[in-house]
Scaffold this motif. Structure first.
Motif, PDB file in Angstrom:
ATOM      1  N   GLU A 140       0.874  -1.170   0.000  1.00 41.48           N
ATOM      2  CA  GLU A 140       0.000   0.000   0.000  1.00 41.48           C
ATOM      3  C   GLU A 140       0.909   1.216   0.000  1.00 41.48           C
ATOM      4  N   PRO A 141       0.601   2.287  -0.554  1.00 39.17           N
ATOM      5  CA  PRO A 141      -0.640   2.709  -1.190  1.00 39.17           C
ATOM      6  C   PRO A 141      -0.655   2.478  -2.692  1.00 39.17           C
ATOM      7  N   LEU A 142       0.252   1.642  -3.210  1.00 35.90           N
ATOM      8  CA  LEU A 142       0.276   1.375  -4.649  1.00 35.90           C
ATOM      9  C   LEU A 142      -1.031   0.717  -5.080  1.00 35.90           C
ATOM     10  N   PRO A 143      -1.445   0.957  -6.321  1.00 37.58           N
ATOM     11  CA  PRO A 143      -2.682   0.318  -6.792  1.00 37.58           C
ATOM     12  C   PRO A 143      -2.530  -1.200  -6.814  1.00 37.58           C
ATOM     13  N   LEU A 144      -3.613  -1.896  -6.530  1.00 35.93           N
ATOM     14  CA  LEU A 144      -3.664  -3.359  -6.523  1.00 35.93           C
ATOM     15  C   LEU A 144      -2.681  -3.964  -5.511  1.00 35.93           C
ATOM     16  N   ALA A 145      -2.484  -3.290  -4.391  1.00 43.23           N
ATOM     17  CA  ALA A 145      -1.567  -3.782  -3.359  1.00 43.23           C
ATOM     18  C   ALA A 145      -1.892  -5.241  -3.050  1.00 43.23           C
ATOM     19  N   ASN A 146      -0.845  -6.064  -3.010  1.00 49.09           N
ATOM     20  CA  ASN A 146      -1.046  -7.495  -2.805  1.00 49.09           C
ATOM     21  C   ASN A 146       0.296  -8.146  -2.488  1.00 49.09           C
ATOM     22  N   THR A 147       0.246  -9.440  -2.214  1.00 42.33           N
ATOM     23  CA  THR A 147       1.451 -10.231  -2.015  1.00 42.33           C
ATOM     24  C   THR A 147       1.721 -11.041  -3.278  1.00 42.33           C
ATOM     25  N   PHE A 148       2.973 -11.494  -3.425  1.00 41.60           N
ATOM     26  CA  PHE A 148       3.286 -12.338  -4.581  1.00 41.60           C
ATOM     27  C   PHE A 148       4.434 -13.276  -4.231  1.00 41.60           C
ATOM     28  N   SER A 149       4.573 -14.304  -5.058  1.00 44.31           N
ATOM     29  CA  SER A 149       5.533 -15.383  -4.800  1.00 44.31           C
ATOM     30  C   SER A 149       6.580 -15.485  -5.904  1.00 44.31           C
ATOM     31  N   VAL A 150       7.562 -16.349  -5.672  1.00 40.90           N
ATOM     32  CA  VAL A 150       8.553 -16.664  -6.703  1.00 40.90           C
ATOM     33  C   VAL A 150       7.840 -17.251  -7.921  1.00 40.90           C
TER      34      VAL A 150
END
Length: 183
Positions: A140-150
């Motif tokens: 956050e505060p970037l748009p589409l804030a989320n987690t991600f993986s390898v």
């Protein structure tokens, strides 16, 4: 949603420099319905709370369908890289009860809440293969804030390869056809 948005941006990115992703768009895909069904099922299980009991199994099945699609289309440049990323996520999801384990710090940085609804990624008490889980954050505060993986990163790299392999200058096909007629 972040992964899908990034993949869409990657697919259209050649257009920004006057090229079109001809290799990707003109490829003769085998069983394309598999990937569309997998994507649709992922949206359905995330949006319909009544499916929470079967959502983990459905989530794993979406990876099976996507894996079959990628195997059938493995000759496409980038497909095996996407497949490796999907396999990484799919196996980790299967070994963790239908969810991709997420690092608590990444979830917090992305500003994601923890409610009782099914989440395709969640903090898991004792995760199996935690290094393959959602350990990174698009905060956050970037748009589409989320987690991600390898695995997500590998999927994006594979889509980059697929989108940029065989690109052509916009208008190149019509110029070549015009040159052939002139000869």
């Amino acid at each position: 949603m972040l992964l899908l948005a990034v993949c869409v941006l990657v697919v259209v990115s050649p257009l920004l420099i006057g090229r079109w992703p001809a290799g990707l768009l003109l490829h003769r895909w085998r069983w394309p319905a598999l990937v569309w069904v997998a994507l649709a099922l992922q949206v359905v299980i995330m949006q319909i709370d009544a499916l929470h009991r079967i959502a983990p199994v459905m989530h794993i099945l979406t990876y099976v369908a996507a894996g079959v699609f990628l195997w059938l289309n493995r000759a496409m440049p980038g497909a095996l890289i996407v497949g490796l990323g999907a396999l990484s996520n799919g196996v980790t999801i299967a070994l963790n009860g239908g969810v991709l384990p997420a690092r608590a710090g990444a979830v917090e940085a992305a500003g994601l809440g923890t409610d009782d609804a099914f989440a395709n990624s969640a903090v898991v008490a004792d995760p199996v293969l935690p290094w393959l889980g959602d350990n990174f954050a698009w905060p956050e505060p970037l748009p589409l804030a989320n987690t991600f993986s390898v695995g997500d990163v590998l999927i994006v790299v594979g889509v980059i390869v697929a989108a940029w392999t065989g690109t052509r200058r916009i208008g190149a096909a019509s110029t070549q056809a015009h040159e052939r007629k002139a000869v």
